[in-house]
Design a protein around this motif. Structure first.
Motif, PDB file in Angstrom:
ATOM      1  N   THR A 199       0.828  -1.209   0.000  1.00 61.62           N
ATOM      2  CA  THR A 199       0.000   0.000   0.000  1.00 61.62           C
ATOM      3  C   THR A 199       0.867   1.265   0.000  1.00 61.62           C
ATOM      4  N   MET A 200       2.150   1.087   0.358  1.00 64.04           N
ATOM      5  CA  MET A 200       3.086   2.220   0.313  1.00 64.04           C
ATOM      6  C   MET A 200       4.389   1.738  -0.304  1.00 64.04           C
ATOM      7  N   LEU A 201       4.875   2.502  -1.291  1.00 63.27           N
ATOM      8  CA  LEU A 201       6.144   2.144  -1.934  1.00 63.27           C
ATOM      9  C   LEU A 201       7.177   3.213  -1.585  1.00 63.27           C
ATOM     10  N   ILE A 202       8.296   2.766  -1.000  1.00 69.99           N
ATOM     11  CA  ILE A 202       9.388   3.710  -0.680  1.00 69.99           C
ATOM     12  C   ILE A 202      10.565   3.392  -1.587  1.00 69.99           C
ATOM     13  N   SER A 203      11.006   4.389  -2.358  1.00 69.41           N
ATOM     14  CA  SER A 203      12.178   4.180  -3.209  1.00 69.41           C
ATOM     15  C   SER A 203      13.429   4.738  -2.530  1.00 69.41           C
ATOM     16  N   VAL A 204      14.409   3.858  -2.356  1.00 65.46           N
ATOM     17  CA  VAL A 204      15.727   4.245  -1.816  1.00 65.46           C
ATOM     18  C   VAL A 204      16.781   3.757  -2.802  1.00 65.46           C
ATOM     19  N   ALA A 205      16.369   3.548  -4.019  1.00 65.61           N
ATOM     20  CA  ALA A 205      17.279   3.001  -5.030  1.00 65.61           C
ATOM     21  C   ALA A 205      18.185   4.104  -5.579  1.00 65.61           C
ATOM     22  N   PRO A 206      19.385   3.726  -6.034  1.00 66.18           N
ATOM     23  CA  PRO A 206      20.287   4.726  -6.623  1.00 66.18           C
ATOM     24  C   PRO A 206      19.771   5.242  -7.967  1.00 66.18           C
ATOM     25  N   GLY A 207      20.373   6.355  -8.429  1.00 68.56           N
ATOM     26  CA  GLY A 207      20.098   6.844  -9.778  1.00 68.56           C
ATOM     27  C   GLY A 207      21.000   6.133 -10.774  1.00 68.56           C
ATOM     28  N   GLY A 208      21.056   6.693 -11.991  1.00 71.64           N
ATOM     29  CA  GLY A 208      21.908   6.087 -13.028  1.00 71.64           C
ATOM     30  C   GLY A 208      21.084   5.408 -14.099  1.00 71.64           C
ATOM     31  N   PRO A 209      21.751   4.977 -15.180  1.00 73.64           N
ATOM     32  CA  PRO A 209      21.029   4.439 -16.332  1.00 73.64           C
ATOM     33  C   PRO A 209      20.153   3.227 -16.003  1.00 73.64           C
ATOM     34  N   GLU A 210      20.595   2.389 -15.058  1.00 75.07           N
ATOM     35  CA  GLU A 210      19.835   1.150 -14.782  1.00 75.07           C
ATOM     36  C   GLU A 210      18.480   1.394 -14.137  1.00 75.07           C
ATOM     37  N   THR A 211      18.375   2.480 -13.378  1.00 75.27           N
ATOM     38  CA  THR A 211      17.096   2.742 -12.701  1.00 75.27           C
ATOM     39  C   THR A 211      16.327   3.899 -13.339  1.00 75.27           C
TER      40      THR A 211
END
Ligand code: NAP
Ligand code: 8YV
Length: 321
Positions: A199-211
């Motif tokens: 019900t809640m999505l938290i993004s802590v993923a890095p930046g860059g071409p893959e994401t």
């Protein structure tokens, strides 16, 4: 070490610049009148770069420096540095992990509560005099009670966020490229499956071409009309136009954002929406933590040029001297 030339392309904290200036020969590119001419004149001697996320250290920039050995990045996220290219040219890239983990997790939990409980909106209600003149602030439709939270990017910061969320008694699940060995939270094979399950999505993923734009219209659709989206990772991971459309059309309920696609520019449409909470990238923004990060930027260059090897080289440049 005064014979070693370090270039700072853009401004950094004074405590970083002061120490680098004392130890090394430091070139402050952003202060120069004719930057191109200055760069041309010092580039052949430069062996280290001290950079913040506001400077793009891409292939073209790196190519200026034939003797470059290290890029010391202020920030754990190093998406502004082409680390793959650096790795291919035996240039070490270092970042500032760990020292900011708890600070950023604290900010994330603040953002979660602000968003779920509409705290900025209700504070605004009081300041505008509505409490006294109109009515109490309306009850919020969302609550942390019963939430199932999906963490996209369960790394150092993601785990620290999860630990805090456990104390709030919510369910936790996650998606990374690889399953994490030391946690028992349910793992989802894809971001979309995770979004559909929570019900809640938290993004802590890095930046860059893959994401880049990995959080798109399909992910918001999967999250659903009661869904809350929190971004403390990188703005580039989100298709911002798709997010704006999802918020406007109630494809998702609300969003709390500390990072944006084209910082410091935040789309007017996002600012106009009342179902968003927007912070100006303050995740690690305390004197305490930024000083620790700054010290690391200095220590990494010092360690390397003293022949003591690299401290925390990034995954793309893992070797030792
Ligand atoms: P970390 O320990 O490296 O964690 C990153 C996590 O993301 C890892 O678990 C990784 O797992 C996962 N991941 C990476 N690429 C992925 C992909 N393509 N698909 C799915 N999962 C992926 O880094 P951290 O120290 O926690 O920092 C995370 C990020 O937070 C930084 O890169 C930075 O962008 C952001 N940050 C923001 C602030 C702020 O002020 N808002 C402050 C600090 C950091 P796998 O490798 O298994 O995929
Ligand atoms: C930095 C961040 O403060 O570490 C990171 O990746 O996003 C922040 O902690 C920021 O990059 C400095 O400008």
């Amino acid at each position: 070490m005064k014979d070693i030339h370090i270039l700072a392309p853009g401004p950094l904290m004074p405590m970083v610049l002061d120490q680098l200036g004392e130890k090394f020969t430091l070139h402050r590119l952003w202060e120069q009148q004719d930057k191109d001419a200055y760069l041309k004149s010092v580039a052949p001697d430069v062996r280290g770069l001290a950079v913040g996320g506001h400077v793009k250290v891409d292939q073209a920039f790196i190519s200026h420096f034939p003797k470059l050995e290290m890029v010391s990045n202020f920030g754990v996220g190093y998406d502004s540095v082409d680390a793959k290219y650096a790795g291919q040219h035996k240039i070490i890239v270092t970042n500032t992990p760990d020292v900011l983990t708890e600070e950023v997790a604290d900010t994330c939990l603040g953002l979660v509560l602000m968003t779920v409980k509409e705290m900025p909106q209700s504070e605004q209600w009081l300041r505008a005099g509505h409490w006294a003149n109109k009515s109490p602030y309306p009850l919020t439709h969302t609550t942390l009670r019963g939430q199932k939270v999906g963490i996209f990017g369960l790394g150092r910061i993601g785990k620290a966020i999860a630990k805090r969320l456990e104390a709030f008694g919510v369910e936790i699940a996650y998606h990374n490229r690889r399953k994490v060995a030391d946690v028992s939270y349910p793992y989802y094979n894809s971001l979309q499956e995770l979004a559909a399950a929570v019900t809640m999505l938290i993004s802590v993923a890095p930046g860059g071409p893959e994401t880049h734009h990995i959080i798109n219209a399909d992910v918001f659709k999967a999250l659903g009309p009661k869904g809350i989206f929190i971004n403390i990772g990188r703005g580039s991971a989100v298709d911002e136009q798709a997010m704006i459309a999802a918020l406007k059309n109630k494809v998702i309920w609300s969003a709390g954002l500390d990072v944006f696609e084209h910082e410091p520019h935040v789309p007017a449409e996002l600012i106009a929406l009342d179902n968003t909470v927007l912070l100006p990238h303050i995740g690690s923004g305390t004197h305490h933590t930024r000083n620790l990060m700054g010290q690391l930027v200095v220590d990494k260059l010092t360690s390397w040029f003293a022949g003591k090897g690299p401290i925390t080289p990034v995954a793309e440049t893992p070797w030792k001297k």
